[in-house]
Design an enzyme around this catalytic site. Structure first.
Site, PDB file in Angstrom:
ATOM      1  N   GLU A   1       0.822  -1.209   0.000  1.00  8.79           N
ATOM      2  CA  GLU A   1       0.000   0.000   0.000  1.00  8.79           C
ATOM      3  C   GLU A   1       0.857   1.261   0.000  1.00  8.79           C
ATOM      4  O   GLU A   1       0.442   2.310  -0.498  1.00  8.79           O
ATOM      5  CB  GLU A   1      -0.913   0.004   1.228  1.00  8.79           C
TER       6      GLU A   1
ATOM      7  N   ASP B   1     -11.415  -7.737  -0.571  1.00  7.37           N
ATOM      8  CA  ASP B   1     -12.149  -8.979  -0.337  1.00  7.37           C
ATOM      9  C   ASP B   1     -13.457  -8.622   0.339  1.00  7.37           C
ATOM     10  O   ASP B   1     -13.675  -7.462   0.692  1.00  7.37           O
ATOM     11  CB  ASP B   1     -11.327  -9.930   0.547  1.00  7.37           C
TER      12      ASP B   1
END
Length: 229
Positions: free
Chosen positions: A12, A198
């Site tokens: 990230e 997810d």
């Protein structure tokens, strides 16, 4: 004015670094720190590490050592709201810590005992910048809602239903609630941007790995757009 940006994972953090100009690297509390510019805006990035304690430490470092005037948290999250899919974007209107549990003492689930506040609203101005950036990058508006945080990776359908029903959660991750608490205590405006990796269910571990790089890169492009204009 300097803006602070937190990202928990290397995957990230690095996409954000790649967008910086005038890069200077450092370290604080054994965490990578990178200074640079996004357009005309001075920024400091920190790779906080995963979890609430790491996020809280990193946020306080940015406030105390680098005197940031605003905080952004970015990265991936599990989708909790119905209909979310990997790649979708969630912008927090408020954050809390879902794993705080002093209900035996009469407190509400998530309530921090004897504290003035336990639900932390994000800054309206910073949030508006994110909303505009999401539409510019993805072509559609994000979901705006409550992001909840806890020190565990949620990968169970029953837990997803509980978070949805008990906390009205839109997404779940492991840092935002702690950052919100630190920002509020210091009087620093903050915002949280998450892309869904997810849906926090039985497929979450596989989906998280498969979509991490793609969704983290999307979050980075949105945040760069929000800050640099």
């Amino acid at each position: 004015m300097r803006i602070g940006i937190l990202a928990a994972l290397r995957e990230e953090f690095l996409p954000l670094v790649s967008h910086l100009e005038d890069v200077r690297e450092g370290e604080a509390a054994r965490r990578p720190v990178v200074h640079g510019r996004l357009g005309a805006q001075e920024v400091t990035l920190i790779a906080s590490g995963v979890g609430k304690v790491n996020a809280a430490m990193a946020a306080q470092i940015l406030i105390d050592r680098y005197a940031v005037s605003a905080l952004y948290l970015t990265g991936v999250a599990g989708g909790v709201a119905p209909g979310l899919r990997p790649g979708d974007v969630v912008v927090a209107d408020e954050v809390l810590q879902h794993d705080v549990d002093s209900t035996a003492l009469g407190f509400a689930p998530g309530e921090i005992p004897f504290a003035d506040r336990w639900i932390f609203p994000t800054d309206e101005r910073l949030r508006a910048r994110l909303l505009g950036a999401v539409e510019a990058v993805t072509g559609k508006p994000p979901l705006v809602g409550r992001i909840v945080s806890g020190d565990r990776f949620v990968a169970d359908r029953e837990e997803v239903l509980r978070l949805r029903e008990q906390f009205r959660a839109a997404a779940v991750e492991m840092e935002g609630g702690a950052l919100g608490q630190v920002a509020w205590a210091n009087g620093i405006p903050f915002a949280v941007l998450r892309t869904v990796s997810d849906t926090a269910d039985g497929e979450a571990p596989r989906d998280f790995t498969a979509f991490l790089a793609e969704t983290a890169e999307r979050a980075a492009r949105i945040l760069v757009r929000a800050i640099a204009g």
